[in-house]
Write a protein that holds these residues in place. Structure first.
Motif, mmCIF file in Angstrom:
data_model
loop_
_atom_site.group_PDB
_atom_site.id
_atom_site.type_symbol
_atom_site.label_atom_id
_atom_site.label_comp_id
_atom_site.label_asym_id
_atom_site.label_seq_id
_atom_site.Cartn_x
_atom_site.Cartn_y
_atom_site.Cartn_z
ATOM 1 N N UNK A 1 37.779 34.454 41.713
ATOM 2 C CA UNK A 1 38.315 34.970 40.462
ATOM 3 C C UNK A 1 39.672 35.616 40.723
ATOM 4 N N UNK A 2 40.640 35.323 39.892
ATOM 5 C CA UNK A 2 41.942 35.979 39.988
ATOM 6 C C UNK A 2 41.878 37.245 39.139
ATOM 7 N N UNK A 3 41.844 38.392 39.789
ATOM 8 C CA UNK A 3 41.711 39.670 39.101
ATOM 9 C C UNK A 3 43.097 40.174 38.712
ATOM 10 N N UNK B 1 39.883 39.241 34.538
ATOM 11 C CA UNK B 1 40.366 38.066 35.252
ATOM 12 C C UNK B 1 41.530 37.431 34.495
ATOM 13 N N UNK B 2 42.200 36.482 35.142
ATOM 14 C CA UNK B 2 43.397 35.855 34.589
ATOM 15 C C UNK B 2 43.142 35.174 33.246
ATOM 16 N N UNK C 1 46.941 32.086 43.933
ATOM 17 C CA UNK C 1 46.048 33.136 44.425
ATOM 18 C C UNK C 1 44.682 32.544 44.749
ATOM 19 N N UNK C 2 44.155 31.736 43.859
ATOM 20 C CA UNK C 2 42.837 31.138 44.078
ATOM 21 C C UNK C 2 42.865 30.195 45.273
ATOM 22 N N UNK C 3 43.905 29.396 45.393
ATOM 23 C CA UNK C 3 44.020 28.483 46.521
ATOM 24 C C UNK C 3 44.108 29.246 47.842
ATOM 25 N N UNK D 1 41.442 36.440 30.879
ATOM 26 C CA UNK D 1 41.237 37.475 29.876
ATOM 27 C C UNK D 1 39.822 38.007 29.780
ATOM 28 N N UNK D 2 38.904 37.447 30.538
ATOM 29 C CA UNK D 2 37.507 37.899 30.511
ATOM 30 C C UNK D 2 37.347 39.208 31.276
ATOM 31 N N UNK D 3 36.423 40.051 30.803
ATOM 32 C CA UNK D 3 36.073 41.300 31.490
ATOM 33 C C UNK D 3 34.733 41.128 32.177
ATOM 34 N N UNK D 4 34.613 41.631 33.401
ATOM 35 C CA UNK D 4 33.397 41.523 34.205
ATOM 36 C C UNK D 4 33.000 42.918 34.678
ATOM 37 N N UNK D 5 31.698 43.100 34.907
ATOM 38 C CA UNK D 5 31.201 44.330 35.514
ATOM 39 C C UNK D 5 31.137 44.122 37.026
ATOM 40 N N UNK D 6 31.637 45.070 37.794
ATOM 41 C CA UNK D 6 31.495 45.062 39.246
ATOM 42 C C UNK D 6 30.290 45.920 39.573
ATOM 43 N N UNK D 7 29.118 45.334 39.512
ATOM 44 C CA UNK D 7 27.889 46.113 39.676
ATOM 45 C C UNK D 7 27.736 46.645 41.095
ATOM 46 N N UNK D 8 28.369 46.010 42.065
ATOM 47 C CA UNK D 8 28.332 46.514 43.427
ATOM 48 C C UNK D 8 29.063 47.840 43.578
#
Length: 50
Positions: free
Chosen positions: A25-27, A37-38, A4-6, A40-47
């Protein structure tokens, strides 16, 4: 690096970044304005909150 990243590096234009240094990032999931993400981390989509 995952397929996916490639594939993203080959086909996606990233705004606000130098293209060669873009780190896609592989969501794998999400809820509301957060996504996971792949690794296991959680991110905020501030947009998405505007």
């Amino acid at each position: 690096m995952s397929d996916v990243i490639e594939t993203q590096r080959e086909r996606v234009f990233y705004t606000w970044t130098a293209q060669k240094k873009a780190a896609p990032l592989e969501i794998t999931g999400g809820k509301g304005a957060r996504f996971q993400t792949a690794d296991g981390e959680w991110w905020w989509d501030l947009g998405s909150t505007t």
